[in-house]
Structures are given as C-alpha cells and as structure tokens.
Write a protein that holds these residues in place. Structure first.
Motif, short mmCIF file in Angstrom:
data_model
loop_
_atom_site.label_atom_id
_atom_site.label_comp_id
_atom_site.label_asym_id
_atom_site.label_seq_id
_atom_site.Cartn_x
_atom_site.Cartn_y
_atom_site.Cartn_z
N ALA A 59 0.83 -1.21 0.00
CA ALA A 59 0.00 0.00 0.00
C ALA A 59 0.86 1.26 0.00
O ALA A 59 0.56 2.23 -0.71
CB ALA A 59 -0.93 0.00 1.21
N LEU A 60 1.93 1.29 0.78
CA LEU A 60 2.79 2.47 0.84
C LEU A 60 3.57 2.63 -0.46
O LEU A 60 3.80 3.75 -0.92
CB LEU A 60 3.74 2.38 2.03
N ALA A 61 3.97 1.51 -1.06
CA ALA A 61 4.66 1.57 -2.35
C ALA A 61 3.73 2.15 -3.42
O ALA A 61 4.15 2.94 -4.27
CB ALA A 61 5.14 0.18 -2.75
N ALA A 62 2.46 1.76 -3.37
CA ALA A 62 1.49 2.28 -4.34
C ALA A 62 1.30 3.78 -4.20
O ALA A 62 0.92 4.46 -5.16
CB ALA A 62 0.15 1.56 -4.17
N SER A 63 1.59 4.30 -3.00
CA SER A 63 1.48 5.74 -2.77
C SER A 63 2.79 6.47 -3.06
O SER A 63 2.89 7.67 -2.85
CB SER A 63 1.04 6.01 -1.33
N GLY A 64 3.79 5.72 -3.53
CA GLY A 64 5.03 6.36 -3.97
C GLY A 64 6.22 6.22 -3.07
O GLY A 64 7.32 6.68 -3.40
N ALA A 65 6.06 5.57 -1.90
CA ALA A 65 7.18 5.45 -0.97
C ALA A 65 8.19 4.40 -1.44
O ALA A 65 7.82 3.40 -2.05
CB ALA A 65 6.67 5.09 0.42
N GLU A 66 9.46 4.65 -1.13
CA GLU A 66 10.49 3.63 -1.28
C GLU A 66 10.38 2.70 -0.07
O GLU A 66 10.30 3.18 1.06
CB GLU A 66 11.88 4.28 -1.32
N ILE A 67 10.39 1.40 -0.31
CA ILE A 67 10.11 0.44 0.75
C ILE A 67 11.36 -0.35 1.12
O ILE A 67 12.04 -0.90 0.26
CB ILE A 67 9.00 -0.54 0.31
N ILE A 68 11.62 -0.43 2.42
CA ILE A 68 12.65 -1.30 2.97
C ILE A 68 11.93 -2.36 3.80
O ILE A 68 11.22 -2.03 4.76
CB ILE A 68 13.66 -0.55 3.86
N LEU A 69 12.12 -3.62 3.45
CA LEU A 69 11.43 -4.71 4.13
C LEU A 69 12.40 -5.49 5.01
O LEU A 69 13.46 -5.92 4.54
CB LEU A 69 10.82 -5.66 3.11
N SER A 70 12.04 -5.66 6.27
CA SER A 70 12.85 -6.46 7.17
C SER A 70 12.01 -7.58 7.78
O SER A 70 10.81 -7.44 7.99
CB SER A 70 13.44 -5.60 8.30
N GLY A 71 12.68 -8.68 8.05
CA GLY A 71 12.07 -9.85 8.66
C GLY A 71 13.10 -10.96 8.69
O GLY A 71 14.21 -10.81 8.18
N ARG A 72 12.70 -12.08 9.27
CA ARG A 72 13.65 -13.19 9.39
C ARG A 72 13.68 -14.11 8.19
O ARG A 72 14.64 -14.84 7.99
CB ARG A 72 13.33 -13.99 10.66
N ARG A 73 12.62 -14.10 7.39
CA ARG A 73 12.51 -15.02 6.25
C ARG A 73 12.95 -14.32 4.97
O ARG A 73 12.19 -13.57 4.36
CB ARG A 73 11.09 -15.54 6.14
N THR A 74 14.19 -14.58 4.56
CA THR A 74 14.75 -13.92 3.39
C THR A 74 13.94 -14.20 2.13
O THR A 74 13.73 -13.31 1.30
CB THR A 74 16.21 -14.36 3.19
N ASP A 75 13.47 -15.44 1.99
CA ASP A 75 12.73 -15.79 0.78
C ASP A 75 11.42 -15.01 0.68
O ASP A 75 11.06 -14.50 -0.39
CB ASP A 75 12.45 -17.29 0.73
N ALA A 76 10.71 -14.87 1.80
CA ALA A 76 9.45 -14.12 1.80
C ALA A 76 9.69 -12.64 1.50
O ALA A 76 8.93 -12.00 0.76
CB ALA A 76 8.73 -14.28 3.13
N LEU A 77 10.77 -12.09 2.06
CA LEU A 77 11.09 -10.70 1.80
C LEU A 77 11.38 -10.48 0.32
O LEU A 77 10.91 -9.50 -0.28
CB LEU A 77 12.31 -10.27 2.64
N GLN A 78 12.18 -11.37 -0.26
CA GLN A 78 12.54 -11.20 -1.66
C GLN A 78 11.34 -11.32 -2.58
O GLN A 78 11.22 -10.60 -3.58
CB GLN A 78 13.62 -12.22 -2.06
N GLN A 79 10.42 -12.22 -2.23
CA GLN A 79 9.19 -12.34 -3.02
C GLN A 79 8.38 -11.05 -2.98
O GLN A 79 7.81 -10.63 -3.99
CB GLN A 79 8.36 -13.51 -2.51
N MET A 80 8.34 -10.42 -1.80
CA MET A 80 7.61 -9.16 -1.69
C MET A 80 8.30 -8.06 -2.47
O MET A 80 7.64 -7.23 -3.11
CB MET A 80 7.48 -8.75 -0.22
N VAL A 81 9.62 -8.01 -2.43
CA VAL A 81 10.37 -7.03 -3.21
C VAL A 81 10.03 -7.17 -4.69
O VAL A 81 9.74 -6.19 -5.39
CB VAL A 81 11.88 -7.17 -2.97
N GLU A 82 10.07 -8.40 -5.18
CA GLU A 82 9.79 -8.65 -6.59
C GLU A 82 8.35 -8.27 -6.94
O GLU A 82 8.08 -7.73 -8.02
CB GLU A 82 10.07 -10.11 -6.91
N SER A 83 7.43 -8.54 -6.01
CA SER A 83 6.03 -8.20 -6.26
C SER A 83 5.83 -6.69 -6.34
O SER A 83 5.12 -6.18 -7.22
CB SER A 83 5.15 -8.78 -5.14
N ILE A 84 6.46 -5.95 -5.43
CA ILE A 84 6.35 -4.49 -5.43
C ILE A 84 6.98 -3.91 -6.69
O ILE A 84 6.42 -3.02 -7.33
CB ILE A 84 6.99 -3.90 -4.16
#
Length: 250
Positions: free
Chosen positions: A25-50
């Motif tokens: 949602a924040l990316a859709a509003s124009g923000a640059e997104i930094i994603l943190s969490g313990r699951r690298t694979d899930a984070l990378q999937q979200m990066v690719e989706s955004i």
C-alpha cells in the motif's frame, strides 16, 4: 505522482501478513520500501512483487530482537521517514497456568524489544530531519485484555501503547509523530499459533490484510501537522464481543 513520493518507509515483519500488505500500500502511494524480517525468501518475493507493480523496494533481513543487528541495518538504510514496527508473534501455551518462561521471553523479545529497537534506531535521524512518522502495530488485546491472547501477548501489546504515547510526549516537539494501530482479529498466519485455530468461516469475517494496509496508508498520507495517536479497528462481527467458539469448546 503518489502522496508519499520521496518518502522512505522501513517495515519490520514485512515479508508476510500485515507488514507485506502495508508495504504494498505504501509503495502504491510512492514510498520507497525497505522490508525487514527473518525469512529472506518471503522478503525477496515481496520485493519482486512491489517492483512488478512499479514500486521501489529492497530487503534487509533482520531479527528485530537483536539490538545490534537492528542498529546495523538502520545505518545501512539511512534516512527513514516512515517506520512501521509490525513484527510480532505469540506462543500456543498462553494462560498463566501453562505459559513457560521461555515462551514469555520469546514474545517479549519480539513484540516489545523488537518494537523498541527500530524505534530507537530511527529517532536520531528523524530528530535531525525535524520530522518523521512511526506506526506501531499493537492489538485489540493491548487495550482490552482477554484470555484468548494470553498474558505475554497482552502485556507486550499494552506496553506498545505506552511506548507510542511516550514518543508523542517526548518527540512531538521535534516534528515526530507516532500512531498505534490496535486491530481486532486479522486473518494472518499468527492465527495458526493459537491452541485451537478458528474456523475458516470465522476467518472470513475477520479484518483482512488489505484492511490494515489501507489503514496504514491512511495514517502515512496525513499531513505532518496531524498526529493520529491511536486507531482501534475491529471486524463488524467482533468475536471479542460475541464470544469465541474455540474457547467455548475447550
């Protein structure tokens, strides 16, 4: 042009659930997104989706309970305009008669310490900039204690409210504002950690990830002179009022 163009948002617990929804949602509003969490694979999937949707994002894998690691990631990120401290968990054995010290410490380390650490890390930069928004994901249980959520979760989510109020008390004069969001039941994977997970019929009537995502976006798009101190949001079919079948059946 999005309303958050030029803003950098750091989201903890960003690989799945509410954090992932807020990131989109924040990316859709124009923000640059930094994603943190313990699951690298899930984070990378979200990066690719955004990125596939035209947004800008990158992953910074992180255990938010590790203060040193949080500080190192914050230093790599640099300026943070919006922090969404979302990482959280619960344990199956929740009542005081079954809760173990290890379970208590696990919940406290993520839900409370893991909220404080990124807040502590971004505050100096926000002070220097004279502005900043911090969104803390608490819970309905942070305001209304119940047996379903258990002692450790109740205590940590109530403490998040105190931290939120303290940020506004001490940092409002520096242009920094904080919002605590207190959702009732949300259809996320944390439901799987309940001793008796709810039925699919009940899950379908809960708040959905998109509902929380739009709430986060609403807060983030408010002008800098507006502070939404707390938002309590629940499903219309609110089982905290109507009762919980899995408790009745126990």
């Amino acid at each position: 042009m999005g309303r958050l163009n030029g803003q950098r948002a750091w989201i903890t617990g960003g690989g799945t659930g509410t954090g992932a929804g807020a990131a989109r949602a924040l990316a859709a509003s124009g923000a640059e997104i930094i994603l943190s969490g313990r699951r690298t694979d899930a984070l990378q999937q979200m990066v690719e989706s955004i990125e596939a949707e035209g947004g800008v994002a990158r992953a910074e894998p992180l255990d938010v309970s590790d203060a040193t690691a949080v500080a190192e990631v914050a230093a790599r990120i640099g300026t943070v305009n919006i922090l969404v401290a979302n990482a959280g968990l619960n344990v199956p054995d929740r009542g005081l008669d079954v809760l173990q010290v290890e379970g208590w410490q696990k919940v406290v380390n993520v839900n409370l310490n893991g909220t404080f650490h990124p807040v502590h890390a971004v505050l100096p930069g926000m002070r220097a900039a004279g502005s900043g928004l911090i969104i803390l994901i608490s819970s309905w249980a942070g305001r209304y204690v119940g047996t379903l959520t258990g002692a450790a979760y109740n205590a940590t989510k109530r403490a998040v409210l105190a931290l939120n109020e303290t940020i506004n008390l001490e940092e409002g004069g520096n242009g920094i504002r904080a919002t605590a969001i207190l959702p009732g039941e949300v259809a996320t994977d944390i439901l799987k950690s309940r001793p008796k997970p709810p039925s699919q019929a009940d899950i379908s009537r809960m708040l959905q990830i998109e509902d929380l995502a739009e709430t986060v976006r609403f807060v983030a798009e408010m002008p800098p002179h507006v502070c939404l101190n707390e938002i309590v949001i629940s499903p219309t079919w609110n089982r905290f009022y109507r009762g919980f079948n899995e408790i009745d059946a126990s």
